[in-house]
Design an enzyme around this catalytic site. Structure first.
Site, PDB file in Angstrom:
ATOM      1  N   ASP A 161      19.918 -25.269  -5.836  1.00 41.30           N
ATOM      2  CA  ASP A 161      19.211 -26.249  -6.987  1.00 41.30           C
ATOM      3  C   ASP A 161      17.797 -25.712  -7.266  1.00 41.30           C
ATOM      4  OD1 ASP A 161      17.777 -29.710  -6.787  1.00 41.30           O
ATOM      5  OD2 ASP A 161      17.919 -28.501  -8.175  1.00 41.30           O
ATOM      6  N   GLN A 208       3.607 -21.636  -9.152  1.00 43.23           N
ATOM      7  CA  GLN A 208       4.116 -22.324 -10.521  1.00 43.23           C
ATOM      8  C   GLN A 208       3.003 -23.249 -10.758  1.00 43.23           C
ATOM      9  OE1 GLN A 208       7.991 -23.161  -9.784  1.00 43.23           O
ATOM     10  NE2 GLN A 208       7.343 -24.164  -7.774  1.00 43.23           N
TER      11      GLN A 208
HETATM   12  N1  SAM Z   1      16.213 -30.471  -8.893  1.00 41.71           N
HETATM   13  C1  SAM Z   1      15.792 -30.320 -10.255  1.00 41.71           C
HETATM   14  C2  SAM Z   1      16.795 -30.659 -11.347  1.00 41.71           C
HETATM   15  O1  SAM Z   1      16.833 -31.755 -11.304  1.00 41.71           O
HETATM   16  O2  SAM Z   1      16.892 -29.757 -12.034  1.00 41.71           O
HETATM   17  C3  SAM Z   1      15.222 -28.894 -10.642  1.00 41.71           C
HETATM   18  C4  SAM Z   1      15.160 -27.952  -9.609  1.00 41.71           C
HETATM   19  S1  SAM Z   1      14.078 -27.976  -8.320  1.00 41.71           S
HETATM   20  C5  SAM Z   1      12.419 -28.717  -8.835  1.00 41.71           C
HETATM   21  C6  SAM Z   1      13.806 -26.090  -8.173  1.00 41.71           C
HETATM   22  C7  SAM Z   1      12.956 -25.984  -7.157  1.00 41.71           C
HETATM   23  O3  SAM Z   1      13.287 -24.377  -6.695  1.00 41.71           O
HETATM   24  C8  SAM Z   1      11.491 -25.827  -7.456  1.00 41.71           C
HETATM   25  O4  SAM Z   1      10.776 -26.799  -6.437  1.00 41.71           O
HETATM   26  C9  SAM Z   1      11.099 -24.414  -6.951  1.00 41.71           C
HETATM   27  O5  SAM Z   1       9.663 -24.123  -6.323  1.00 41.71           O
HETATM   28  C10 SAM Z   1      12.170 -24.032  -6.101  1.00 41.71           C
HETATM   29  N2  SAM Z   1      12.295 -22.516  -5.875  1.00 41.71           N
HETATM   30  C11 SAM Z   1      12.257 -21.522  -6.971  1.00 41.71           C
HETATM   31  N3  SAM Z   1      12.608 -20.319  -6.439  1.00 41.71           N
HETATM   32  C12 SAM Z   1      12.943 -20.457  -5.053  1.00 41.71           C
HETATM   33  C13 SAM Z   1      13.176 -19.370  -4.055  1.00 41.71           C
HETATM   34  N4  SAM Z   1      13.337 -18.192  -4.191  1.00 41.71           N
HETATM   35  N5  SAM Z   1      13.763 -20.112  -2.753  1.00 41.71           N
HETATM   36  C14 SAM Z   1      13.299 -21.289  -2.818  1.00 41.71           C
HETATM   37  N6  SAM Z   1      12.897 -22.337  -3.441  1.00 41.71           N
HETATM   38  C15 SAM Z   1      12.730 -21.744  -4.551  1.00 41.71           C
END
Ligand code: SAM
Length: 281
Positions: free
Chosen positions: A155, A31
């Protein structure tokens, strides 16, 4: 010249935030990752152009992900966080001395690195020795763990791109298997107001409630999220979020700016239109 960041919440509704600096822009295998400096919300993390969090209102989301389950079962010792590479969820979990181990499974190492560099207030807990970070797809990781965790927090990003698999029945079924008998799963359920988001909310409810005996939704108000109203899912093999709420949580004196026990009860008191949408899921 004024600089504004805009995010379309629907094709007819947009949130715009005044920016004074575009601090960082990068692209990982998964991303685009940007850090903006806004006048109203402090620093903002966007992934593929969508707001993930802001310094000013992230505490709401991360506190509601961590403290709701810990107040139902203050004896939680082993936790799995899937996604959460910004560190906000593990920062809240690290406040509990009773938690012995936190596995964080984040698919994108660059998210952790960028948040460590530009969002120290979120990523401050990564130095806690109880936290082990696994740079993997959470959908694959969960397949190899049975009866191991007291709490799983999903998350993730929204249900497209790398996060898509984290909204599937297969994934929720594997979370069920990875949880111990008194296990709790918390997931984000998107926003209840706009059609596209509320359709996803209903789909999550339908899938989770077909697997978990207890599947309840609760709410919080996050100004920079679509319509400012966000839902979370509380799922368990038996523990109920209200009947089993353990008032002794108060005695832990956990620092929280949003969460408290009366608010916990209120968060599960949902508007009628949301109850209807969840019932008809
Ligand atoms: N914690 C934040 C909030 O306050 O909403 C947003 C969520 S956090 C940044 C989302 C994370 O999920 C991202 O860093 C993304 O790279 C990760 N992510 C997405 N798909 C994933 C997967 N299949 N396995 C592990 N991590 C994943």
């Amino acid at each position: 010249m004024e600089l504004w960041y805009s995010e379309n919440h629907t094709k007819n509704v947009r949130l715009s935030v005044k920016i004074n600096r575009h601090i960082h822009s990068g692209k990982s295998d998964f991303q685009r990752i940007d850090i903006l400096e806004s006048l109203e919300f402090g620093r903002v993390l966007t992934l593929d152009g969508l707001i993930m969090l802001t310094e000013r209102d992230e505490f709401v989301y991360h506190e509601m992900m961590a403290h709701v389950p810990l107040a139902v079962n203050p004896k939680i010792e082993t936790v799995l966080v899937i996604g959460g590479g910004d560190g906000g969820a593990v920062r809240e979990l690290a406040k509990y001395p009773g938690i012995a181990r936190i596995d964080l499974v984040e698919i994108d190492k660059m998210v952790v690195e960028v948040c460590k560099e530009f969002l120290p207030a979120l990523s401050c807990a990564f130095s806690d020795s109880r936290i082990e970070v696994h740079y993997q797809d959470g959908l694959k990781f969960i397949r190899h763990h049975q009866n191991e965790y007291d709490l799983i927090i999903v998350d993730s990003t929204d249900p497209f791109g790398p996060g898509e698999g984290l909204f599937t029945k297969e994934f929720y079924g594997n979370c069920y298997n990875a949880l111990k008998e008194r296990g709790i799963m918390i997931c984000q359920m998107e926003s209840p107001f706009y059609k596209s988001y509320s359709a996803e909310m209903a789909r999550v409810q339908k899938k989770v409630s077909s697997i978990f005996p207890v599947a309840r939704a609760y709410q919080a108000h996050i100004p920079t999220y679509p319509c400012g109203h966000w839902l979370f899912g509380f799922a368990s093999k038996g523990l109920c979020p209200l009947e089993d709420l353990d008032e002794s949580w108060k005695g832990l004196s956990i620092a929280a700016k949003y969460y408290n026990l009366p608010l916990h009860r209120g968060a599960f008191a949902l508007p009628t239109y949301i109850l209807e949408a969840l019932k008809n899921a």
